[in-house]
Design a protein around this motif. Structure first.
Motif, PDB file in Angstrom:
ATOM      1  N   VAL A 196       0.844  -1.197   0.000  1.00 14.94           N
ATOM      2  CA  VAL A 196       0.000   0.000   0.000  1.00 14.94           C
ATOM      3  C   VAL A 196       0.878   1.245   0.000  1.00 14.94           C
ATOM      4  CG1 VAL A 196      -1.662   1.349   1.367  1.00 14.94           C
ATOM      5  CG2 VAL A 196      -1.983  -1.123   1.074  1.00 14.94           C
ATOM      6  N   TRP A 197       1.899   1.261   0.867  1.00 14.67           N
ATOM      7  CA  TRP A 197       2.796   2.415   0.941  1.00 14.67           C
ATOM      8  C   TRP A 197       3.476   2.655  -0.409  1.00 14.67           C
ATOM      9  CZ3 TRP A 197       7.858   3.618   0.118  1.00 14.67           C
ATOM     10  CH2 TRP A 197       8.305   4.826   0.637  1.00 14.67           C
ATOM     11  N   ARG A 198       3.982   1.587  -1.016  1.00 15.19           N
ATOM     12  CA  ARG A 198       4.688   1.686  -2.299  1.00 15.19           C
ATOM     13  C   ARG A 198       3.751   2.177  -3.407  1.00 15.19           C
ATOM     14  NH1 ARG A 198       5.537  -3.263  -2.826  1.00 15.19           N
ATOM     15  NH2 ARG A 198       7.233  -3.394  -1.334  1.00 15.19           N
ATOM     16  N   CYS A 201       5.855   0.354  -9.306  1.00 14.91           N
ATOM     17  CA  CYS A 201       5.420   0.248  -7.905  1.00 14.91           C
ATOM     18  C   CYS A 201       4.222  -0.685  -7.754  1.00 14.91           C
ATOM     19  CB  CYS A 201       5.094   1.628  -7.340  1.00 14.91           C
ATOM     20  SG  CYS A 201       6.534   2.652  -7.047  1.00 14.91           S
ATOM     21  N   VAL A 202       3.233  -0.534  -8.617  1.00 12.47           N
ATOM     22  CA  VAL A 202       2.044  -1.385  -8.545  1.00 12.47           C
ATOM     23  C   VAL A 202       2.402  -2.828  -8.880  1.00 12.47           C
ATOM     24  CG1 VAL A 202      -0.227  -1.837  -9.563  1.00 12.47           C
ATOM     25  CG2 VAL A 202       0.431   0.512  -8.976  1.00 12.47           C
ATOM     26  N   ALA A 203       3.199  -3.031  -9.920  1.00 16.40           N
ATOM     27  CA  ALA A 203       3.597  -4.397 -10.307  1.00 16.40           C
ATOM     28  C   ALA A 203       4.408  -5.057  -9.198  1.00 16.40           C
ATOM     29  CB  ALA A 203       4.390  -4.363 -11.606  1.00 16.40           C
ATOM     30  N   LEU A 205       1.993  -6.007  -6.330  1.00 18.12           N
ATOM     31  CA  LEU A 205       1.192  -7.182  -6.669  1.00 18.12           C
ATOM     32  C   LEU A 205       2.049  -8.445  -6.720  1.00 18.12           C
ATOM     33  CD1 LEU A 205      -1.151  -5.684  -9.414  1.00 18.12           C
ATOM     34  CD2 LEU A 205      -1.747  -6.298  -7.052  1.00 18.12           C
ATOM     35  N   GLY A 206       3.265  -8.328  -7.264  1.00 20.03           N
ATOM     36  CA  GLY A 206       4.157  -9.483  -7.340  1.00 20.03           C
ATOM     37  C   GLY A 206       4.557 -10.008  -5.969  1.00 20.03           C
ATOM     38  N   LEU A 243       3.594 -13.586  -4.135  1.00 15.04           N
ATOM     39  CA  LEU A 243       4.549 -14.520  -3.537  1.00 15.04           C
ATOM     40  C   LEU A 243       4.177 -14.857  -2.093  1.00 15.04           C
ATOM     41  CD1 LEU A 243       7.905 -13.152  -4.991  1.00 15.04           C
ATOM     42  CD2 LEU A 243       6.761 -15.305  -5.577  1.00 15.04           C
ATOM     43  N   THR A 244       3.731 -13.858  -1.333  1.00 12.49           N
ATOM     44  CA  THR A 244       3.316 -14.163   0.040  1.00 12.49           C
ATOM     45  C   THR A 244       2.104 -15.089   0.032  1.00 12.49           C
ATOM     46  OG1 THR A 244       1.880 -12.207   0.286  1.00 12.49           O
ATOM     47  CG2 THR A 244       4.176 -11.978   1.010  1.00 12.49           C
TER      48      THR A 244
END
Length: 176
Positions: free
Chosen positions: A38-40, A66-68, A71-72, A76-77
């Motif tokens: 969210v911060w990014r 930043c969005v990619a 999301l990436g 992964l999490t």
């Protein structure tokens, strides 16, 4: 139990169900990247968060990056949940060619173990925060940024313990 919804994809769970603590740990691990994402994303949209973005294309390519990235990393999490969900033991039926087949335990344990090790190596040196980096925020903005990134410190250890639980439950199970 029907895993994939088709009669040919009927599979019996190959191991004991995960421990309640392992499920919770996987759920927390899957959420560790949300605050930093969210911060990014906010930074990428050009909303002032204390980071110097004057030399970056905001909005523009930097926004997309930043969005990619957010999301990436969240994707992964999310994979941590596979260590406590049926789709981590039997490939979902909608996946071509391999749908309905059992996941070989080491096919999940090896990448998860390597991921946990890499995460620990990346996060431990930065556990003291990001202050001092070129263009990094200072003061309250730095505190906010560090607070958003702090949960990532949990991802590596949580992934490690969930991986150990997955391995213990699945050892001796052979993929077909």
């Amino acid at each position: 139990m029907v895993i994939c919804g088709t009669p040919s994809a009927v599979a019996v769970r190959a191991s004991a169900p995960p421990a309640r603590w392992a499920v919770r740990a996987a759920q927390v691990a899957a959420l560790t990247a949300v605050p930093s994402g969210v911060w990014r994303t906010v930074m990428g949209l050009g909303i002032p968060v204390g980071f110097d973005t004057r030399e970056l294309s905001v909005p523009g390519w930097f926004t997309v990056v930043c969005v990619a990235m957010s999301l990436g990393v969240e994707g992964l999490t999310f994979l941590t949940l596979g260590l406590v969900r049926p789709w981590g033991e039997v490939v979902p039926g909608w996946i071509p060619l391999i749908g309905g087949r059992r996941v070989a335990p080491l096919a999940a344990v090896v990448p998860a173990s390597l991921g946990a090790a890499v995460l620990l190596l990346l996060t431990i040196p930065n556990a003291r925060g990001f202050g001092g980096a070129k263009g990094a925020p200072t003061g309250p903005a730095l505190v906010l940024m560090d607070a958003c990134y702090a949960p990532l410190l949990l991802w590596g250890p949580l992934l490690a313990v969930v991986t150990v639980d997955y391995y213990r439950r699945r050892r001796g199970v052979r993929g077909r």
